[in-house]
Design an enzyme around this catalytic site. Structure first.
Site, PDB file in Angstrom:
ATOM      1  N   CYS A   1       6.948  21.394 -38.962  1.00 56.94           N
ATOM      2  CA  CYS A   1       6.231  20.833 -40.054  1.00 56.94           C
ATOM      3  C   CYS A   1       7.181  21.136 -41.463  1.00 56.94           C
ATOM      4  CB  CYS A   1       4.810  21.283 -40.062  1.00 56.94           C
ATOM      5  SG  CYS A   1       4.498  23.107 -39.647  1.00 56.94           S
ATOM      6  N   LYS A  37      -7.533  23.368 -27.473  1.00 60.86           N
ATOM      7  CA  LYS A  37      -6.968  22.206 -26.975  1.00 60.86           C
ATOM      8  C   LYS A  37      -5.588  21.700 -27.317  1.00 60.86           C
ATOM      9  CE  LYS A  37      -7.038  17.880 -28.171  1.00 60.86           C
ATOM     10  NZ  LYS A  37      -5.705  17.620 -27.364  1.00 60.86           N
ATOM     11  N   GLU A  40      -3.233  22.696 -41.070  1.00 64.16           N
ATOM     12  CA  GLU A  40      -1.757  22.737 -41.342  1.00 64.16           C
ATOM     13  C   GLU A  40      -1.188  21.505 -40.995  1.00 64.16           C
ATOM     14  OE1 GLU A  40       0.312  24.942 -43.236  1.00 64.16           O
ATOM     15  OE2 GLU A  40      -1.086  26.458 -42.300  1.00 64.16           O
ATOM     16  N   GLU A  86       7.834  11.152 -43.340  1.00 62.03           N
ATOM     17  CA  GLU A  86       8.241  12.313 -42.632  1.00 62.03           C
ATOM     18  C   GLU A  86       8.855  11.737 -41.406  1.00 62.03           C
ATOM     19  OE1 GLU A  86       4.981  14.571 -41.090  1.00 62.03           O
ATOM     20  OE2 GLU A  86       6.148  16.357 -41.005  1.00 62.03           O
TER      21      GLU A  86
END
Ligand code: NDP
Length: 463
Positions: free
Chosen positions: A272, A165, A238, A369
């Site tokens: 990331c 997905k 992750e 972040e």
């Protein structure tokens, strides 16, 4: 969508936005619970035979995937740029497609042989690695195809079947890629569903899903983890990072500027394991700032479809708003903008390359972040202090040390609380180098043999 090897569409669709223009890049089928259930059922049916297929057939399937990706790389790259925004060239869509091919090809070459832990006149004990079942893959919008291949290739290499997905921000390239890959895979081995936000939890909580492999935010990772609890699904998560880079006093500012820049700004910082907080020793702080600004000014930003662009727009409005918010917050607290820092007028989600000096820990742009093209540069004067600050984060994906003295850099890098650490570089990956986060950056490891093992369970055979 592709379910059980067949094309499936829906009466309802949703618009996918081209972030360079704000216009519509394409329409995506809006599947619901029925399509998720059909995809899981197709994957479950295919698992019965795929899990028993000889290893050499599955190895060949991964080689075929690499070949198909190579043959269709340009079409997929153009589609990817149209919905993701990253440039075709540079470290953009063509680079991403190259990575997809390399990772699929490398996965074909991996082996998980039977281990013999005892073999004597008392008996023999063998450790076999077996597939898990149906794997749900949930992917984000920053590196949609590369991350999809990181999930798909090892899963099917060892005999699982997959339902993927993609993010609703960037579903089109994944839909097309899965369609293409189905030309070399048996029906049902790889399925894709798209739709509103409600379908993610349906897939990750589905009782017939044995494992979820998820790449995205830490917040969503927590939800995925709890939805896996009911049936004890295996998980690879992750998640986000807030990677620190530490520049030691003996580093040469002119030599490291380019590496730091791309470590931080690859994919507009929407990566990331990008460098998200740069700590620079007081003795060379000003020189590093000016060398970084000099290099940054030479990087062309523009529509990703224009061949000269090295960076494109931010991917979506939500992320754009977050970057603006964090930069404005830093400015309001007295930070010094070295470059950029003002959202321009015009179409698309373009935000300039932004370098911010005189920031401190405790400011949102350092502690959170940013996931965008804005790098905070923080001064330090004591190595123990800076290590404590770098490690004070709840995240632990990557980190880097920049120095002319390799031994000194190694000593510092090994003290970073991060799943990966780089010296005089940041964020480079290799298909055989294990990659994963510590602390709240994730659970599990991707790539190479260690990554392959995550898609298996052990059966110990006493004979
Ligand atoms: P999310 O983590 O929310 O989305 C990633 C994927 O998870 C999407 O496919 C999303 O689909 C799906 N998803 C969301 N909620 C669920 C759920 N409960 N169950 C199953 N699947 C779910 O990222 P966002 O796009 O919202 O971005 C938010 C922040 O995440 C960014 O600001 C950035 O900081 C970080 N991020 C980190 C990435 C990384 O590589 N580590 C990648 C992307 C973002 P849907 O949207 O349909 O729910």
């Amino acid at each position: 969508m592709t379910i059980g090897g067949k094309p499936v569409t829906t009466a309802e669709t949703f618009e996918v936005i081209n972030p360079a223009t704000g216009g519509v890049a394409g329409l995506c089928p809006s599947g619901g619970e029925a399509e998720v259930n059909a995809a899981v059922a197709a994957a479950k049916a295919a698992y019965a035979s795929w899990s028993r297929t000889p290893d050499e057939v599955r190895r060949q399937a991964c080689s075929d995937i690499a070949r198909v990706l190579g043959e269709n790389a340009e079409e997929l790259a153009v589609l990817l740029t149209s919905e993701q925004g990253k440039p075709l060239g540079g470290l953009g869509s063509r680079f991403e497609l190259g990575g997809c091919g390399a990772w699929a090809g490398n996965t074909a070459a991996l082996d998980l042989p039977v281990e013999v832990v005892k073999d004597d006149n008392e008996g023999r004990i063998e450790v076999h690695r077996k597939p898990l079942g149906v794997v749900a893959s949930i992917t984000p919008w920053n590196w949609p195809l590369m991350i999809a291949i990181w999930h798909i290739a090892p899963a099917i290499r060892v005999g699982n079947t997959v339902v993927i997905k993609p993010s609703p921000y960037t579903p089109l390239s994944t839909l097309r890629m899965v369609e293409l890959l189905n030309t070399v895979l048996p029906e049902g081995v790889l399925n894709v569903v798209t739709g509103p936000d409600s379908i993610g939890p349906v897939l990750t909580g589905h009782p017939d899903v044995a494992k979820v492999t998820f790449t995205g935010s830490t917040e969503t990772g927590r939800k995925v983890m709890s939805s896996a609890a009911e049936t004890l699904k295996r998980l690879t998560l992750e998640l986000g990072g807030n990677d620190a880079g530490i520049v030691l006093p003996d580093a040469d500012p002119a030599r490291i500027a380019q590496g730091i820049f791309w470590g931080a700004f690859i994919n507009n910082g929407q990566t990331c394991a990008a460098l998200k907080r740069l700590y620079v020793h007081d003795s060379i702080y000003d020189d590093v700032c000016s060398e970084l600004a000099k290099f940054a000014q030479s990087v062309p930003v523009g529509d990703g479809m224009a061949e000269g662009s090295q960076l494109g727009p931010v991917q979506n409005a939500m992320q754009y708003a977050k970057v603006v918010e964090l930069v404005e917050d830093a400015k309001a607290q007295g930070a010094r903008v070295l470059l950029g820092g003002e959202a321009p007028a015009g179409d698309g989600y373009f935000y300039p390359i932004t370098l911010i000096a005189d920031v401190t820990d405790g400011m949102r742009i350092v502690d959170e972040e940013q996931f965008g093209p804005a790098l905070p540069i923080i001064r330090y004067d004591d190595i123990e202090d800076v290590l404590a600050r770098a490690n004070a984060s709840s995240m632990g994906l990557g980190g880097s040390v920049w120095s002319s003295d390799l031994q000194k850099a190694r000593d510092v890098a090994l003290r970073l609380e991060s799943g990966s650490a780089w010296i005089n570089a940041h964020g480079g990956l290799n298909p055989n180098a294990p990659f994963g986060g510590v602390k709240q950056s994730g659970i599990g490891t991707e790539f190479g043999v260690e990554g392959l093992k995550e898609f298996t369970c052990i059966q110990t055979l006493h004979c």
